[in-house]
Design a protein around this motif. Sequence first.
Motif, PDB file in Angstrom:
ATOM      1  N   ARG A   1      72.180   5.837 -96.330  1.00 56.41           N
ATOM      2  CA  ARG A   1      72.178   7.029 -95.480  1.00 56.41           C
ATOM      3  C   ARG A   1      72.376   6.666 -94.011  1.00 56.41           C
ATOM      4  NH1 ARG A   1      67.246   8.846 -96.600  1.00 56.41           N
ATOM      5  NH2 ARG A   1      68.068   9.712 -98.537  1.00 56.41           N
ATOM      6  N   TRP A   2      71.683   5.636 -93.528  1.00 62.43           N
ATOM      7  CA  TRP A   2      71.769   5.313 -92.109  1.00 62.43           C
ATOM      8  C   TRP A   2      73.060   4.583 -91.758  1.00 62.43           C
ATOM      9  CZ3 TRP A   2      69.150   7.290 -88.173  1.00 62.43           C
ATOM     10  CH2 TRP A   2      68.003   8.023 -88.490  1.00 62.43           C
TER      11      TRP A   2
ATOM     12  N   ARG B   1      75.877   5.282 -93.252  1.00 65.41           N
ATOM     13  CA  ARG B   1      76.800   6.414 -93.229  1.00 65.41           C
ATOM     14  C   ARG B   1      76.671   7.209 -91.930  1.00 65.41           C
ATOM     15  NH1 ARG B   1      79.818   8.252 -97.283  1.00 65.41           N
ATOM     16  NH2 ARG B   1      79.455   7.603 -99.451  1.00 65.41           N
ATOM     17  N   ARG B   2      75.443   7.369 -91.460  1.00 61.72           N
ATOM     18  CA  ARG B   2      75.240   8.149 -90.234  1.00 61.72           C
ATOM     19  C   ARG B   2      75.959   7.490 -89.054  1.00 61.72           C
ATOM     20  NH1 ARG B   2      69.449  10.654 -88.627  1.00 61.72           N
ATOM     21  NH2 ARG B   2      69.867  11.481 -90.707  1.00 61.72           N
TER      22      ARG B   2
ATOM     23  N   ALA C   1      68.781   4.067-100.946  1.00 60.00           N
ATOM     24  CA  ALA C   1      69.278   5.354-100.465  1.00 60.00           C
ATOM     25  C   ALA C   1      69.168   5.452 -98.947  1.00 60.00           C
ATOM     26  CB  ALA C   1      68.507   6.489-101.126  1.00 60.00           C
ATOM     27  N   GLN C   2      68.078   4.961 -98.384  1.00 63.68           N
ATOM     28  CA  GLN C   2      67.910   5.012 -96.936  1.00 63.68           C
ATOM     29  C   GLN C   2      68.923   4.127 -96.223  1.00 63.68           C
ATOM     30  OE1 GLN C   2      63.781   3.851 -96.820  1.00 63.68           O
ATOM     31  NE2 GLN C   2      63.058   5.959 -96.585  1.00 63.68           N
TER      32      GLN C   2
END
Length: 292
Positions: A270-271, A273-274, A266-267
């Motif tokens: 998430r990063w 995507r950021r 997930a991390q």
Amino acid sequence: MKWEGNRESDNVEDRRGADGGGGGFGIGGRSIGIGTIAIALVASYFFGVDPRTVIGLLNGGGPAPQTTQTAPPPNPQTEDRETRFVRTVLADTEDTWSAIFQKAGQNYVKPRLVIFSGRTPTACGTGQTATGPFYCPGDQKIYIDLNFFRLMQQRFHVSGEFAQAYVIAHEVGHHVQTLMGIMNRVDATRQRASEREANALSVRVELQADCFAGVWAKNADRARSILEQGDVETALNAATAIGDDALQKQAQGYVVPDSFTHGTSAQRVRWFRRGLESGQVNACNTFEATSL
């Protein structure tokens, strides 16, 4: 991913078929990678840096003196599709990061990418296929055995050219960290850290490289329209497959969060995507983030 016909980099060195020589992977200079396959791919567990490097650092050993090894002469540039793809993706990262650095009033020093098979000498010791793709700060080169892409598909069911581009862009992200001085600061802190603290630092390093890969993708697509439908999903699938929690579950059936060195699935998603959504380097400051 739309890449055919785009510029190909001259900074690719093909060592396939050359005898790299040497023994195991040395710890001088430390390698940084998207994932390391422990026990020569048997357990399919990625660490990102050579396990002996991590052990040495976590035991307070600090960086070992860099070894000097003579690289074999490169083979003539091959023209198979896979090699042209690697050269094209590297060229795209060169164009993207050169523009980003130029806007910041800085000069982007292009890394070299070495394609090898089996093993090859590096400033970080002898690189091996079992290490997976990695970046060596000692010589500012990215090393990759293209069999890794087949492993992604066979072991982790991750396919698609943009997923492969994400792997390359992640390693280039480590080069960007080196140019920005981030890696030197992290190494200095890691030497004084406990095992748990050192692992946590490694997670932030790797998540930032994921974010930088997203920054590349956003800017490259804006400039050259490289993304096609489904491309982002393949990169997210790759990030999910190589999260520490996913890999530990696959290898041993349970997870040990304090041993994570790359971040959870997930991390990582998430990063990436950021970086992809913002396209901004300053959006990737994992070291000051209160929540990863």
